[in-house]
Design a protein around this motif. Structure first.
Motif, PDB file in Angstrom:
ATOM      1  N   SER A  26      31.467  38.833  70.614  1.00  0.00           N
ATOM      2  CA  SER A  26      30.993  39.995  69.580  1.00  0.00           C
ATOM      3  C   SER A  26      29.472  39.278  70.464  1.00  0.00           C
ATOM      4  O   SER A  26      29.251  38.414  70.556  1.00  0.00           O
ATOM      5  CB  SER A  26      31.367  38.788  68.521  1.00  0.00           C
ATOM      6  OG  SER A  26      29.838  39.466  67.268  1.00  0.00           O
ATOM      7  N   HIS A  27      28.576  40.035  70.583  1.00  0.00           N
ATOM      8  CA  HIS A  27      27.272  40.201  70.930  1.00  0.00           C
ATOM      9  C   HIS A  27      26.090  39.774  69.818  1.00  0.00           C
ATOM     10  O   HIS A  27      25.117  39.430  69.986  1.00  0.00           O
ATOM     11  CB  HIS A  27      26.935  41.104  71.575  1.00  0.00           C
ATOM     12  CG  HIS A  27      27.706  41.395  73.103  1.00  0.00           C
ATOM     13  ND1 HIS A  27      27.344  40.466  74.338  1.00  0.00           N
ATOM     14  CD2 HIS A  27      29.068  41.344  73.211  1.00  0.00           C
ATOM     15  CE1 HIS A  27      28.398  40.914  75.366  1.00  0.00           C
ATOM     16  NE2 HIS A  27      29.514  41.519  74.508  1.00  0.00           N
ATOM     17  N   TYR A  28      26.447  39.445  68.640  1.00  0.00           N
ATOM     18  CA  TYR A  28      26.024  39.312  67.554  1.00  0.00           C
ATOM     19  C   TYR A  28      26.258  37.888  67.402  1.00  0.00           C
ATOM     20  O   TYR A  28      27.107  37.637  66.497  1.00  0.00           O
ATOM     21  CB  TYR A  28      25.986  39.610  66.226  1.00  0.00           C
ATOM     22  CG  TYR A  28      25.376  41.706  67.121  1.00  0.00           C
ATOM     23  CD1 TYR A  28      24.502  41.802  66.926  1.00  0.00           C
ATOM     24  CD2 TYR A  28      26.043  42.646  67.982  1.00  0.00           C
ATOM     25  CE1 TYR A  28      23.825  43.009  67.421  1.00  0.00           C
ATOM     26  CE2 TYR A  28      25.885  43.486  68.767  1.00  0.00           C
ATOM     27  CZ  TYR A  28      24.351  43.784  68.109  1.00  0.00           C
ATOM     28  OH  TYR A  28      23.805  44.850  68.840  1.00  0.00           O
ATOM     29  N   LYS A  29      25.782  36.704  67.306  1.00  0.00           N
ATOM     30  CA  LYS A  29      26.350  35.661  67.390  1.00  0.00           C
ATOM     31  C   LYS A  29      26.089  35.209  65.329  1.00  0.00           C
ATOM     32  O   LYS A  29      25.372  36.014  64.183  1.00  0.00           O
ATOM     33  CB  LYS A  29      25.701  34.469  67.736  1.00  0.00           C
ATOM     34  CG  LYS A  29      25.692  34.545  69.063  1.00  0.00           C
ATOM     35  CD  LYS A  29      27.466  34.067  69.807  1.00  0.00           C
ATOM     36  CE  LYS A  29      27.196  34.591  71.217  1.00  0.00           C
ATOM     37  NZ  LYS A  29      28.751  34.809  71.446  1.00  0.00           N
ATOM     38  N   ARG A  42      26.250  39.992  59.786  1.00  0.00           N
ATOM     39  CA  ARG A  42      25.512  40.520  60.735  1.00  0.00           C
ATOM     40  C   ARG A  42      26.105  42.488  61.195  1.00  0.00           C
ATOM     41  O   ARG A  42      27.417  41.754  61.227  1.00  0.00           O
ATOM     42  CB  ARG A  42      25.061  39.452  61.907  1.00  0.00           C
ATOM     43  CG  ARG A  42      23.892  38.783  61.192  1.00  0.00           C
ATOM     44  CD  ARG A  42      23.840  37.456  62.144  1.00  0.00           C
ATOM     45  NE  ARG A  42      22.965  36.294  61.736  1.00  0.00           N
ATOM     46  CZ  ARG A  42      21.957  35.774  62.608  1.00  0.00           C
ATOM     47  NH1 ARG A  42      23.160  35.906  64.149  1.00  0.00           N
ATOM     48  NH2 ARG A  42      21.617  34.819  62.359  1.00  0.00           N
ATOM     49  N   GLU A  45      28.542  41.956  64.276  1.00  0.00           N
ATOM     50  CA  GLU A  45      29.310  40.724  64.169  1.00  0.00           C
ATOM     51  C   GLU A  45      30.907  40.865  64.353  1.00  0.00           C
ATOM     52  O   GLU A  45      31.274  39.698  64.924  1.00  0.00           O
ATOM     53  CB  GLU A  45      29.191  39.828  63.119  1.00  0.00           C
ATOM     54  CG  GLU A  45      29.362  38.521  62.688  1.00  0.00           C
ATOM     55  CD  GLU A  45      28.741  37.501  61.725  1.00  0.00           C
ATOM     56  OE1 GLU A  45      29.588  36.538  61.382  1.00  0.00           O
ATOM     57  OE2 GLU A  45      27.886  37.964  60.661  1.00  0.00           O
TER      58      GLU A  45
END
Length: 277
Positions: A26-29, A42, A45
């Motif tokens: 996932s590039h959304y922490k 998010r 996420e």
């Protein structure tokens, strides 16, 4: 038996996963803390999260029914009880969703090519509550979907997720009588030892192909979460270790001391590969 839906995340041993090159990323922490009872996820996420939607009877459009997980560009994994008695042409598979009531350009609709329900699913006990759906239109990963769609990794056969923390994800209800959430929600849940769970739900009830998680006040999966992922973090990747299956009949969602039941994905790796290879 009361059926539900969800997802899970935690820290484990290495060399226990497989999947596509980009699976489980996932590039959304995630934020470092959770609010009591969970929080809104998010956007992006959990990019493997799918909304399985059913056509409204006598009304145009579809509505969210269950969750599922993307495992490659053509296949998703969900629960058999979500699909029994439903015609494939009445299903819509939605990827890249965050707010399921508000359509965006980064979301995608997919129709069903083929469904594989586990032939040994037991409607009375919920055993073997696992199913595969093949979509007609491939999922777009990475930059093409703004990183909002990706596959989740699968565990190696025989891996045990027990005695770890997990994160449930879904658009399910906050309570038995509440409405479905329009925003994707997530909550961390403890996965219990098998014997500890059996002492709570009954030694003859919980089988080796299942595990239970939760049991804390107001932290649970609920109606509308069924079929969703239970993931844990291995080597910085999300691994699908469970599928939200059922709550205990007559016990409200989020009741202290009463965990929910999840299908142990590691027990079905051979079955999955038989159908997606």
């Amino acid at each position: 038996m009361k059926y539900l839906c969800f997802a899970i995340i935690s820290a484990l041993n290495v060399h226990l996963i497989y999947g596509t090159d980009e699976c489980g990323i996932s590039h959304y922490k995630r934020p470092n803390s959770n609010i009591a009872g969970g929080r809104e996820a998010r956007k992006g996420e959990f990019p493997w999260m799918i909304s399985v939607q059913v056509r409204n009877l006598g009304d145009p459009g579809h509505q969210h029914y269950c969750g599922a997980s993307v495992i490659n560009r053509k296949w998703i994994l969900t629960a058999t009880h979500c699909l029994r008695g439903i015609d494939a042409k009445d299903l819509q598979i939605v990827a890249g969703a965050h707010d399921i009531k508000s359509w965006t350009d980064h979301m995608s609709r997919h129709t069903v090519e083929h469904m594989v329900l586990h032939p040994d699913f037991d409607d009375k006990t919920g055993l073997n509550d696992i199913a595969l759906i093949k979509v007609k239109q491939e999922f777009l990963f990475e930059e093409k979907s703004q990183w909002l769609v990706n596959s989740v990794c699968l565990p190696k056969e025989g891996y045990s997720p027990r005695e770890s923390l997990g994160t449930a994800v879904g658009w399910g209800r906050k309570s038995d009588k509440g409405a479905l959430s329009k925003i994707l929600k997530t909550v961390d849940l403890p996965i219990l030892k098998q014997d500890d769970c059996r002492r709570l739900v009954g030694y003859d009830f919980l089988k080796d192909q299942e595990f239970c998680a939760g049991g804390q006040h107001d932290k649970d999966t609920c109606t509308g979460d069924s079929g969703g992922p239970v993931t844990q973090i291995i080597e910085n990747r999300a691994v699908l270790v469970g599928i939200t299956s059922a709550g205990l009949g007559g016990v409200p969602c989020g009741s202290a001391g009463w965990p929910a039941i999840y299908t142990d994905v590691s027990k079905y790796i051979h079955w999955i590969n038989e159908h997606i290879d």
